[in-house]
Motif scaffolding. Structure first.
Motif, mmCIF file in Angstrom:
data_model
loop_
_atom_site.group_PDB
_atom_site.id
_atom_site.type_symbol
_atom_site.label_atom_id
_atom_site.label_comp_id
_atom_site.label_asym_id
_atom_site.label_seq_id
_atom_site.Cartn_x
_atom_site.Cartn_y
_atom_site.Cartn_z
ATOM 1 N N GLN A 23 0.811 -1.215 0.000
ATOM 2 C CA GLN A 23 0.000 0.000 0.000
ATOM 3 C C GLN A 23 0.846 1.267 0.000
ATOM 4 O O GLN A 23 0.495 2.265 -0.645
ATOM 5 C CB GLN A 23 -0.943 0.009 1.207
ATOM 6 N N GLN A 24 1.960 1.257 0.706
ATOM 7 C CA GLN A 24 2.813 2.447 0.760
ATOM 8 C C GLN A 24 3.338 2.805 -0.631
ATOM 9 O O GLN A 24 3.338 3.976 -1.027
ATOM 10 C CB GLN A 24 3.982 2.214 1.718
ATOM 11 N N THR A 25 3.764 1.794 -1.374
ATOM 12 C CA THR A 25 4.253 2.037 -2.733
ATOM 13 C C THR A 25 3.118 2.523 -3.626
ATOM 14 O O THR A 25 3.292 3.461 -4.414
ATOM 15 C CB THR A 25 4.868 0.751 -3.318
ATOM 16 N N ARG A 26 1.958 1.906 -3.496
ATOM 17 C CA ARG A 26 0.806 2.336 -4.295
ATOM 18 C C ARG A 26 0.474 3.803 -4.029
ATOM 19 O O ARG A 26 0.227 4.579 -4.961
ATOM 20 C CB ARG A 26 -0.416 1.464 -3.983
ATOM 21 N N ASP A 27 0.455 4.179 -2.755
ATOM 22 C CA ASP A 27 0.089 5.554 -2.391
ATOM 23 C C ASP A 27 1.096 6.557 -2.944
ATOM 24 O O ASP A 27 0.713 7.629 -3.442
ATOM 25 C CB ASP A 27 -0.004 5.686 -0.872
ATOM 26 N N ALA A 73 0.189 9.395 -5.744
ATOM 27 C CA ALA A 73 0.354 10.826 -5.475
ATOM 28 C C ALA A 73 1.170 11.501 -6.574
ATOM 29 O O ALA A 73 0.939 12.669 -6.905
ATOM 30 C CB ALA A 73 1.031 11.020 -4.119
ATOM 31 N N ASN A 74 2.102 10.761 -7.148
ATOM 32 C CA ASN A 74 2.954 11.319 -8.200
ATOM 33 C C ASN A 74 2.233 11.387 -9.541
ATOM 34 O O ASN A 74 2.385 12.352 -10.292
ATOM 35 C CB ASN A 74 4.221 10.477 -8.331
ATOM 36 N N ASN A 75 1.439 10.337 -9.848
ATOM 37 C CA ASN A 75 0.708 10.286 -11.119
ATOM 38 C C ASN A 75 -0.464 9.327 -10.963
ATOM 39 O O ASN A 75 -0.256 8.116 -10.876
ATOM 40 C CB ASN A 75 1.622 9.820 -12.252
ATOM 41 N N PRO A 76 -1.694 9.830 -10.928
ATOM 42 C CA PRO A 76 -2.860 8.961 -10.735
ATOM 43 C C PRO A 76 -3.011 7.880 -11.810
ATOM 44 O O PRO A 76 -3.726 6.897 -11.595
ATOM 45 C CB PRO A 76 -4.041 9.943 -10.773
ATOM 46 N N GLU A 77 -2.344 8.036 -12.939
ATOM 47 C CA GLU A 77 -2.448 7.046 -14.016
ATOM 48 C C GLU A 77 -1.229 6.130 -14.077
ATOM 49 O O GLU A 77 -0.968 5.496 -15.101
ATOM 50 C CB GLU A 77 -2.637 7.763 -15.356
ATOM 51 N N TRP A 78 -0.505 5.999 -12.969
ATOM 52 C CA TRP A 78 0.757 5.258 -12.964
ATOM 53 C C TRP A 78 0.613 3.802 -13.389
ATOM 54 O O TRP A 78 1.542 3.213 -13.949
ATOM 55 C CB TRP A 78 1.400 5.326 -11.573
ATOM 56 N N ARG A 79 -0.557 3.216 -13.169
ATOM 57 C CA ARG A 79 -0.734 1.795 -13.500
ATOM 58 C C ARG A 79 -0.830 1.541 -15.002
ATOM 59 O O ARG A 79 -0.623 0.410 -15.441
ATOM 60 C CB ARG A 79 -2.014 1.256 -12.849
#
Length: 393
Positions: free
Chosen positions: A367-371, A375-381
């Protein structure tokens, strides 16, 4: 074991799935029309398909004449709601997207002509100088088998960025990858497993894209054939590919042979191509197209033996890319505390997934990595920047 979450739907509950069916793939269909010389009737049918998706019309029944007609007709019935056929923007995304590409093959009458509707796209990439420069880089990798596998596995991973259906992923390229882009790296588990002496002699690569990624996968296959010991029969590498063209750039048999032909024309890659042809002649390199890889089925719905993966002989199964990741993990976002090994717990063989992330499907990221990434880019996935090398070992 945690219950498997429901797969993504196209109904707006997942933005990427909704945008794919309502906007991105209708544009792909129109691009396919522009790149080919179809008859007026085929052109009209493809335009209607694109329009049906964009306007959420009911999905039409699939044809009864294709080799996989039984699968698609059963899947069509399985997705009915209240006795009514599903609409494009109110159904399971994995089903809708695989069906879309089935419809393109059906409507362009591929099984009658043998003409790949995506060939103009593929030809453009295979002619690119970037592909051949990358191959020269890969051929030039030196060192002990452990070191070479470490580097070539990375090339095979980042080659997955070059996906002709995902321009945003292609923009990151292969050479632009850095350590921070690789969110999970299980090579320390995979490489000793591959290089240890075992009775199992088969390595299976479930392929994704032709072109650049295929080039890197063939480089990996050659290295595995040279490096992986077997205590019994000679090491084999099985290349599992699509039965018919799909997702614009996915590999079919003709793509492999065309690439080998092109490799043999170049002095720097001729020896590699000749080794691969010899391995194929010796039945150490085996090319296995199968209709299951074009289907809407998830991996646990079909015994591995049906796609010629036999657990007792298998050293490792390597899946490439997003669609295979979705097929094996359930096309969903798992809770942050669920490890990859649990999500693929139905697999009774060692498995590794190499994937540049181009959709929201995910397992094994805390979860920490996901958050932090969110925060840096909502489309990171879904932008193709980040990669995963995950294993159930």
């Amino acid at each position: 074991m945690t219950d498997r979450p429901s797969p993504f739907y196209t109904d707006g509950s997942n933005d990427f799935a909704y945008n794919t069916i309502s906007s991105r793939v209708p544009k792909i269909v129109l691009d396919v029309i522009d790149r080919n010389h179809f008859s007026p009737r085929i052109t009209d049918e493809l335009k209607r398909l694109a329009d049906d998706m964009a306007h959420n019309r009911p999905i039409e029944p699939p044809s009864s004449t294709t080799p996989d007609a039984d699968h698609w007709q059963a899947a069509y019935q399985a997705h009915f709601k209240n006795g009514q056929p599903p609409t494009w923007l109110d159904t399971v995304w994995f089903y809708a997207e695989t069906l879309l590409y089935h419809f393109i093959i059906e409507k362009t009458r591929y099984y009658e002509t043998g003409i790949d509707p995506y060939k103009p796209f593929k030809e453009e990439e295979i002619a690119s100088e970037a592909l051949w420069k990358l191959l020269d880089t890969g051929i030039g990798i030196e060192g002990e088998p452990e070191e070479k596998l470490h580097d070539v596995l990375a090339l095979a991973l980042w080659g997955n960025r070059i996906d002709l259906s995902m321009a945003v992923s292609m923009s990151h390229g292969v050479h632009g990858a850095n350590d921070d882009d690789l969110l999970i790296d299980d090579r320390k588990k995979l490489i000793p497993h591959l290089l240890s002496a075992q009775a199992s002699n088969q390595i299976h690569i479930v392929m994704d894209n032709a072109g650049t990624e295929l080039t890197m996968d063939l480089l990996l296959a050659d290295l595995l054939l040279q490096s992986v010991p077997s205590a019994t029969q000679p090491t084999q590498v099985w290349l599992h590919i699509k039965h018919h063209p799909t997702f614009i750039s996915d590999t079919v048999p003709a793509d492999i042979w065309q690439l080998l032909d092109e490799m043999e024309k170049r002095a720097s890659s001729r020896e590699l191509a000749q080794r691969l042809r010899q391995a194929w002649a010796q039945e150490r390199l085996i090319i296995v197209p199968h209709i299951m890889w074009n289907s809407s089925s998830f991996a646990w719905e079909l015994p591995l033996q049906n796609v010629h993966i036999h657990p007792e002989a298998t050293r490792l199964v390597i899946t490439k890319g997003d669609m295979n990741y979705r097929r094996f993990t359930g096309d969903t976002s798992w809770p942050a505390d669920v490890p990859f090994k649990e999500a693929v717990g139905y697999m009774d063989v060692p498995l590794a997934a190499l994937r540049a992330m181009k959709c929201d499907a995910l397992v094994g990221i805390d979860q920490q990595t996901r958050d932090a990434l969110q925060a840096n880019n909502p489309e990171w996935r879904s932008i193709g920047k980040y990669g995963l090398i995950q294993s159930n070992l």
